[in-house]
Scaffold this active site. Sequence first.
Site, PDB file in Angstrom:
ATOM      1  N   HIS A  19      -8.202   1.834   5.647  1.00  0.00           N
ATOM      2  CA  HIS A  19      -9.483   2.046   6.310  1.00  0.00           C
ATOM      3  C   HIS A  19     -10.124   0.689   6.605  1.00  0.00           C
ATOM      4  CE1 HIS A  19      -8.931   6.258   5.420  1.00  0.00           C
ATOM      5  NE2 HIS A  19      -8.737   5.968   4.155  1.00  0.00           N
TER       6      HIS A  19
ATOM      7  N   ARG B 224      -6.425  -4.248  -7.731  1.00  0.00           N
ATOM      8  CA  ARG B 224      -7.013  -3.787  -8.986  1.00  0.00           C
ATOM      9  C   ARG B 224      -6.217  -2.566  -9.451  1.00  0.00           C
ATOM     10  NH1 ARG B 224     -10.779  -0.237 -11.038  1.00  0.00           N
ATOM     11  NH2 ARG B 224     -12.261  -1.077 -12.562  1.00  0.00           N
TER      12      ARG B 224
ATOM     13  N   THR C 279       0.833  -1.198   0.000  1.00  0.00           N
ATOM     14  CA  THR C 279       0.000   0.000   0.000  1.00  0.00           C
ATOM     15  C   THR C 279       0.870   1.251   0.000  1.00  0.00           C
ATOM     16  OG1 THR C 279      -1.744   1.220   1.152  1.00  0.00           O
ATOM     17  CG2 THR C 279      -0.194  -0.015   2.522  1.00  0.00           C
ATOM     18  N   ARG C 280       0.347   2.308  -0.634  1.00  0.00           N
ATOM     19  CA  ARG C 280       0.964   3.635  -0.581  1.00  0.00           C
ATOM     20  C   ARG C 280      -0.074   4.668  -0.136  1.00  0.00           C
ATOM     21  NH1 ARG C 280      -1.033   4.288  -6.088  1.00  0.00           N
ATOM     22  NH2 ARG C 280      -1.238   6.554  -6.069  1.00  0.00           N
TER      23      ARG C 280
ATOM     24  N   HIS D 160      -9.910  -2.025   3.906  1.00  0.00           N
ATOM     25  CA  HIS D 160      -8.600  -2.662   3.728  1.00  0.00           C
ATOM     26  C   HIS D 160      -8.357  -3.704   4.815  1.00  0.00           C
ATOM     27  CE1 HIS D 160      -8.139   1.413   1.894  1.00  0.00           C
ATOM     28  NE2 HIS D 160      -7.673   0.678   0.907  1.00  0.00           N
TER      29      HIS D 160
END
Length: 589
Positions: free
Chosen positions: A219, A308, A214-215, A222
């Site tokens: 929340h 995605r 992740t970057r 996730h």
Amino acid sequence: MVGPTQSNGVVHHTLSRNLPHGGTLNDLIARDAPRKAELLALASTLPSHVLTERQLCDLELLMNGGFSPLDGFMTEATYSSVVENLRLPSGLVFPIPITLDLSAEEIEKSGIKPGAKLALRDFRDDTPLAIITVSDVYKPDRKKEAQLVFGTNDILHPSVHYLEKVAQDFYIGGTLEAISLPAHYDFVELRFTPADLRRQFERLNWTRIVAFQTRNPMHRAHRELTVRAARERSCNVLIHPVVGLTKPGDIDHYTRVRVYKAILPKYPQGMATLSLLPLAMRMGGPREAVWHAIIRKNYGCSHFIVGRDHAGPGKGSNGKDFYGPYDAHDLVEKYKDELDIEVVPFQMVTYLPDTDEYIPENDVPAGVTTLNISGTELRRRLRVGHKIPEWFTYPEVAAILQQSYPPRSKQGFTIFFTGYYNSGSKEIAQALQVSLSQDGGRQTTLLLGETIRSELSAELGYSKSERDRNINRLAFVAGEITKAGGACIAAPIAPYEEAREAARSQITKFGGFFLVHVATPLEACKKRDRHGVYERATRGEIKGFTGIDDPYEVPKKPDLTVDVTKQSISQIVHSIILALEKENYLGER
């Protein structure tokens, strides 16, 4: 110690677990005090290259084993093989070129050629980190690199922009002797090398680990999708965010890591851990996804979640996404047997208010109400100070985001004037400072062109490069004021569009930016000149004077255009105040 293995005819990436710090033999040597002292002494005698931020990230992952089986920056043969075939010359899959770019001037000055040694230094403190023994020096075809690696030559792609506008003309390849890993002073308890993390997994008795790349902040959705991925595959979760270079405009890693630390207790006890990855992302879509999988395998993971539009940079000049939503899935699936890591497709989940739960979008029954907040809507809520609902994120996360990204009424801003000498910009700026100061709420700083020239740029002349440097310095000061939540009023002449837009880019990282073109005609500026400056410039007594023997480039997209021959100073100030109020910068504080 580090290299490929082969089973059933398939070549796999491996990383030795025995090295005490990182994953290369050079790391082991560099930890030996006498050898480190020798390398430091040698580095002090060698020509040096000061690493850029991207090069520093790459060097760290070369030295700690994150880029295994690489042991240095790519030679031309390796580079060409990776660009054209997604493979190293050995046959191992490796999709992204890891290169060290230098200018022709630096190569000539430092005498860089095959066989030469070069000390690589940290740009932050000039510390020597490694010595590279140069194997070759080559000039890449960067358009070919962009097209084959990133699938485009569109300058809106961040890596294409880097290749076209930032990267130097030559690459040097060679092997590394590591002196020390870069020093970090933030979140040091979360910075694990691959060997460190593998040992931690062994201590925890974790054998199946799914990595989440992740970057962005995390929340509730996730958390839900990572828990589902772990349960379905009997895994533990490694939250492995990138804290090197990401996409321009992304939320800073300090804020993101505070968010990750806040969300970690929301996982079932013992399910998840957090480690930081000092990677410089390329936003390379499918190839980047394969790269990320290799890196996570090196860090000891058995599974990897591919999202995605994984590592997609958004839309290009044609208004379409650079990559298809599942292109990354397809490419990683193609190489999964060679990567020896299982790909976990990212399952988009959505919130069902009637049952207060998140479920995969594909499992939502027809007619059932769902809720979601897009990234754009989240940023809007933060900007205007609206509440972020608990169904979307945890209160602890919302508090961190609201602290780091206050509403516009609490953000700083810069009003940047541009126009001919004697256009009235100075008088408008001074009047605006008085108006903003009387309202209170923010400290207001006035940066007049002559003040910057005398205090910060006294040694500069008036060539284009020197004018640009002067504006760069002004933008830096204005950016710092804006970052601190103040109001900055800057009134240089700023005749060049590129320098003005660079200032905009610098300052908007921290708050608002309003470009005001004081479009008072040149003839009117001359008539207003009580000191005869224009006359002296016309006679040739002053060289490089804007509007006489030096051009003024009219702004292409000013936020406001004013003219003192058509409006009074008070009317112009009022129009600026209205623009600030419209964008909520002068709301309640």
